[in-house]
Design a protein around this motif. Sequence first.
Motif, PDB file in Angstrom:
ATOM      1  N   GLN A  42      49.793  40.365  56.670  1.00  0.00           N
ATOM      2  CA  GLN A  42      49.122  40.991  55.538  1.00  0.00           C
ATOM      3  C   GLN A  42      47.706  40.438  55.404  1.00  0.00           C
ATOM      4  O   GLN A  42      47.514  39.233  55.230  1.00  0.00           O
ATOM      5  CB  GLN A  42      49.897  40.716  54.245  1.00  0.00           C
ATOM      6  N   GLU A  43      46.693  41.306  55.513  1.00  0.00           N
ATOM      7  CA  GLU A  43      45.339  40.865  55.238  1.00  0.00           C
ATOM      8  C   GLU A  43      45.159  40.761  53.729  1.00  0.00           C
ATOM      9  O   GLU A  43      45.571  41.646  52.976  1.00  0.00           O
ATOM     10  CB  GLU A  43      44.308  41.821  55.819  1.00  0.00           C
ATOM     11  N   ILE A  44      44.541  39.662  53.301  1.00  0.00           N
ATOM     12  CA  ILE A  44      44.343  39.429  51.879  1.00  0.00           C
ATOM     13  C   ILE A  44      42.902  39.784  51.541  1.00  0.00           C
ATOM     14  O   ILE A  44      41.961  39.079  51.910  1.00  0.00           O
ATOM     15  CB  ILE A  44      44.673  37.971  51.526  1.00  0.00           C
ATOM     16  N   THR A  45      42.729  40.910  50.860  1.00  0.00           N
ATOM     17  CA  THR A  45      41.406  41.441  50.537  1.00  0.00           C
ATOM     18  C   THR A  45      41.269  41.580  49.020  1.00  0.00           C
ATOM     19  O   THR A  45      42.182  41.243  48.254  1.00  0.00           O
ATOM     20  CB  THR A  45      41.193  42.808  51.195  1.00  0.00           C
ATOM     21  N   ASP A  46      40.135  42.143  48.595  1.00  0.00           N
ATOM     22  CA  ASP A  46      39.928  42.345  47.162  1.00  0.00           C
ATOM     23  C   ASP A  46      40.804  43.457  46.598  1.00  0.00           C
ATOM     24  O   ASP A  46      40.775  43.715  45.384  1.00  0.00           O
ATOM     25  CB  ASP A  46      38.460  42.618  46.857  1.00  0.00           C
ATOM     26  N   GLN A  47      41.588  44.122  47.452  1.00  0.00           N
ATOM     27  CA  GLN A  47      42.560  45.106  46.970  1.00  0.00           C
ATOM     28  C   GLN A  47      43.840  44.444  46.471  1.00  0.00           C
ATOM     29  O   GLN A  47      44.683  45.099  45.849  1.00  0.00           O
ATOM     30  CB  GLN A  47      42.892  46.101  48.090  1.00  0.00           C
ATOM     31  N   VAL A  48      44.003  43.155  46.768  1.00  0.00           N
ATOM     32  CA  VAL A  48      45.175  42.411  46.301  1.00  0.00           C
ATOM     33  C   VAL A  48      44.834  41.757  44.964  1.00  0.00           C
ATOM     34  O   VAL A  48      43.852  41.017  44.857  1.00  0.00           O
ATOM     35  CB  VAL A  48      45.575  41.329  47.326  1.00  0.00           C
ATOM     36  N   PRO A  49      45.605  42.013  43.925  1.00  0.00           N
ATOM     37  CA  PRO A  49      45.299  41.403  42.621  1.00  0.00           C
ATOM     38  C   PRO A  49      45.536  39.902  42.652  1.00  0.00           C
ATOM     39  O   PRO A  49      46.416  39.405  43.364  1.00  0.00           O
ATOM     40  CB  PRO A  49      46.273  42.104  41.664  1.00  0.00           C
ATOM     41  N   GLU A  50      44.764  39.183  41.871  1.00  0.00           N
ATOM     42  CA  GLU A  50      44.947  37.744  41.761  1.00  0.00           C
ATOM     43  C   GLU A  50      46.088  37.420  40.809  1.00  0.00           C
ATOM     44  O   GLU A  50      46.274  38.106  39.799  1.00  0.00           O
ATOM     45  CB  GLU A  50      43.662  37.083  41.249  1.00  0.00           C
ATOM     46  N   GLU A  51      46.846  36.398  41.124  1.00  0.00           N
ATOM     47  CA  GLU A  51      47.844  35.905  40.179  1.00  0.00           C
ATOM     48  C   GLU A  51      47.071  35.302  39.001  1.00  0.00           C
ATOM     49  O   GLU A  51      46.261  34.386  39.192  1.00  0.00           O
ATOM     50  CB  GLU A  51      48.720  34.857  40.858  1.00  0.00           C
ATOM     51  N   PRO A  52      47.242  35.809  37.791  1.00  0.00           N
ATOM     52  CA  PRO A  52      46.328  35.480  36.687  1.00  0.00           C
ATOM     53  C   PRO A  52      46.296  34.007  36.299  1.00  0.00           C
ATOM     54  O   PRO A  52      45.230  33.471  35.982  1.00  0.00           O
ATOM     55  CB  PRO A  52      46.823  36.360  35.533  1.00  0.00           C
ATOM     56  N   THR A  53      47.425  33.335  36.316  1.00  0.00           N
ATOM     57  CA  THR A  53      47.430  31.920  35.925  1.00  0.00           C
ATOM     58  C   THR A  53      46.622  31.086  36.908  1.00  0.00           C
ATOM     59  O   THR A  53      45.810  30.226  36.524  1.00  0.00           O
ATOM     60  CB  THR A  53      48.870  31.393  35.842  1.00  0.00           C
ATOM     61  N   ILE A  54      46.833  31.350  38.198  1.00  0.00           N
ATOM     62  CA  ILE A  54      46.096  30.596  39.221  1.00  0.00           C
ATOM     63  C   ILE A  54      44.621  30.953  39.176  1.00  0.00           C
ATOM     64  O   ILE A  54      43.754  30.078  39.339  1.00  0.00           O
ATOM     65  CB  ILE A  54      46.700  30.863  40.613  1.00  0.00           C
ATOM     66  N   ALA A  55      44.295  32.217  38.927  1.00  0.00           N
ATOM     67  CA  ALA A  55      42.894  32.619  38.812  1.00  0.00           C
ATOM     68  C   ALA A  55      42.202  31.847  37.688  1.00  0.00           C
ATOM     69  O   ALA A  55      41.038  31.424  37.824  1.00  0.00           O
ATOM     70  CB  ALA A  55      42.791  34.122  38.564  1.00  0.00           C
ATOM     71  N   GLY A  56      42.909  31.639  36.586  1.00  0.00           N
ATOM     72  CA  GLY A  56      42.341  30.865  35.482  1.00  0.00           C
ATOM     73  C   GLY A  56      42.120  29.405  35.862  1.00  0.00           C
ATOM     74  O   GLY A  56      41.104  28.803  35.490  1.00  0.00           O
ATOM     75  N   ILE A  57      43.061  28.850  36.609  1.00  0.00           N
ATOM     76  CA  ILE A  57      42.912  27.460  37.076  1.00  0.00           C
ATOM     77  C   ILE A  57      41.682  27.332  37.970  1.00  0.00           C
ATOM     78  O   ILE A  57      40.906  26.371  37.868  1.00  0.00           O
ATOM     79  CB  ILE A  57      44.185  27.026  37.825  1.00  0.00           C
ATOM     80  N   LEU A  58      41.472  28.309  38.837  1.00  0.00           N
ATOM     81  CA  LEU A  58      40.337  28.261  39.761  1.00  0.00           C
ATOM     82  C   LEU A  58      39.009  28.305  39.015  1.00  0.00           C
ATOM     83  O   LEU A  58      38.040  27.641  39.409  1.00  0.00           O
ATOM     84  CB  LEU A  58      40.423  29.410  40.762  1.00  0.00           C
ATOM     85  N   GLU A  59      38.933  29.073  37.963  1.00  0.00           N
ATOM     86  CA  GLU A  59      37.700  29.121  37.183  1.00  0.00           C
ATOM     87  C   GLU A  59      37.389  27.753  36.576  1.00  0.00           C
ATOM     88  O   GLU A  59      36.230  27.321  36.539  1.00  0.00           O
ATOM     89  CB  GLU A  59      37.804  30.184  36.082  1.00  0.00           C
ATOM     90  N   SER A  60      38.415  27.056  36.120  1.00  0.00           N
ATOM     91  CA  SER A  60      38.208  25.699  35.598  1.00  0.00           C
ATOM     92  C   SER A  60      37.779  24.744  36.701  1.00  0.00           C
ATOM     93  O   SER A  60      36.904  23.885  36.491  1.00  0.00           O
ATOM     94  CB  SER A  60      39.496  25.188  34.933  1.00  0.00           C
ATOM     95  N   LEU A  61      38.374  24.892  37.877  1.00  0.00           N
ATOM     96  CA  LEU A  61      37.999  24.036  39.002  1.00  0.00           C
ATOM     97  C   LEU A  61      36.549  24.267  39.419  1.00  0.00           C
ATOM     98  O   LEU A  61      35.850  23.323  39.805  1.00  0.00           O
ATOM     99  CB  LEU A  61      38.933  24.285  40.184  1.00  0.00           C
ATOM    100  N   LYS A  62      36.091  25.513  39.358  1.00  0.00           N
ATOM    101  CA  LYS A  62      34.697  25.813  39.699  1.00  0.00           C
ATOM    102  C   LYS A  62      33.728  25.050  38.783  1.00  0.00           C
ATOM    103  O   LYS A  62      32.679  24.587  39.230  1.00  0.00           O
ATOM    104  CB  LYS A  62      34.435  27.317  39.596  1.00  0.00           C
ATOM    105  N   LEU A  63      34.085  24.921  37.523  1.00  0.00           N
ATOM    106  CA  LEU A  63      33.221  24.192  36.596  1.00  0.00           C
ATOM    107  C   LEU A  63      33.074  22.735  37.022  1.00  0.00           C
ATOM    108  O   LEU A  63      31.990  22.151  36.927  1.00  0.00           O
ATOM    109  CB  LEU A  63      33.795  24.272  35.179  1.00  0.00           C
TER     110      LEU A  63
END
Length: 624
Positions: free
Chosen positions: A282-303
């Motif tokens: 499975q190619e993982i592209t922008d057509q695959v939705p992000e798991e919302p909890t992990i997406a939120g964690i990543l935004e905090s990590l970016k900070l």
Amino acid sequence: MKHKRLFTMVCLMYALFVFTPVSAQVDTVTVIHVNDSHSNLLPFADGGFGGIARMASVVGLWKMTEPNPVALHGGDFFVGSLMFNTYFGVPELQILNNIGFDALQLGNHEFDAGPEQLGGILAMAEIDSSFDIICSNALNTAAVPTLDSIIRPYAIETRGDLKIGIFGMTTPEANLISNPAPVFIDTNLVQIAFQQIQALKGEGCQVVIMLSHLGLALDMQLAGYLSGCDLIVGAHSHDLLQDILYINNIPIVQAGSYYHYAGKIRLVYDGNSTSVLDYTVQEITDQVPEEPTIAGILESLKLGVQAQYEPVIGDPYRTISYVSSDHYAYPQNLDRLDTPMGNLITAALYDYVPEADCAIEANGHLVEGIYTGPLTPADLFRTYSYGYDASDGLGFRLASFDIYGAELLGAMNALNGFIVPEFGYYDYLLQSCNLSFSLDMDGSGQLSLGEVTIGGQPVAPESTYTIASSDQVVGYLINLFGIEPQNLNIYPVSAYQVVLDYVARLDTVDFVSDGHNSVTPVEKADGNPVIVSSFELGSNYPNPFNPETTIPFKLDRAADVVLEVYSVTGQRVATLLSAYLPAGSYKIRWNGQSQAGFAVSSGIYLYRIRAGGQEFTRRMVLIR
């Protein structure tokens, strides 16, 4: 009459029950696999590909819908992004744990900071006991208690009545290119694999999987010797296998790198043997939705990344330039061994050191390309991320040094034995600016160094050249080749930051492969490739090795044979054989000692055979 008929029917049913073979229970197991993520937690290519939050959605769906899922990571989650240099892999381990991964095999880069630090990072992640960290060929782990208490030689997963055994292998290259000491990555791969298979069978495992961080070429070679292994899940070489590769009836799979792909293979166990039902990548592209909890964690990590690196390089996620077309890091064909990324990196190093005659960098240090569209410092770091310096949290330092032409030519020629175009293995290939070379390839695929020029002039063995590179390349020259560069200058700035500042001055990044480095087929006068026919010199095994290795060769006819070992600078180390031999197959052992009986140091050595008026040379690596 009715009672008699009933009695007859009961007897028939009993007979069918007793004498009809009962079909064995059929179990299906779904093996989900990713590898070589290198802490690429965020999407890349302007958000078009990858991202661990998207991967979590794909894997989560498979775990909910597929029978008996087992999720595996093939290793190398260390090193490769500013996320790693900020958090050292801890969040990635925790996310993998929360997704429900069952096992992770240690890769070579997990040892880059040393085994003590690796043990500390694994402990800091506080992963569940159900998430096993495995490595079957790590020796002397007891010398590092924090690591020894966490890693296991294998894992066993139970799914219903089915027991699945998973053992793991780390590439012995780790001894050479990473920092596992005092742990040693054993080179006796075949023996260890058989031991692990037998141990897992002894534990009652019906399905046995090798989770391999050896690379595709070694996976293929090892599979030829194995029995009792039902699947090899590969890593290390970043190969994307869209279809299963079968060697010795053993399926081999691998899913690229950087969470760009995830693989899923379904195996069927029929009570006696295991077979493949199907395989999906499975190619993982922008057509695959992000798991919302992990997406939120990543935004905090970016900070956190921004807070750490903004004082050093500015906002890591700001746009600094635009890329006109995809710039790949590894050669795409033999007539153009230089790559757009190689030309960009070495041009920046050459520009920074005005007294340099040329700039070089190992292709293996350029781990990823850049993609068409806006370019950020974080994107650029993904391509040139190895090393860590506490002064700024960045990678290898810029270096310049003087070297004799003979030393440069000797080192370049020795590296050819580790370049395998057939498998896309170019880690030891040099990328360069103002240095050009050709590699001659004979009919057997053996590479030898052809013409080398600096500034358009042939390299003179007796001349001295000033080279710009990274401090890691300096380490290779010293530790692998015994070459002590002169006038060595290690700059306080990282090689990455030199490239970053260079790119920031460009409105558009537009580098191409121009073919100044290439492969040239060697031909005879009649125009046909040169083919060695009187003898065959095989690859030594194990390689790398410690304390001894075996060198195989075969003679098609009787001949005087001389087999010798040389250092990369051309000094004869030992004569292993000098005799007249009849036709046949032979195996000669070398114990890592000189002719005088002294143990030689770690490094790259050449073994050369002369027979029937012909000569053949290969490379081997001794690791003490």
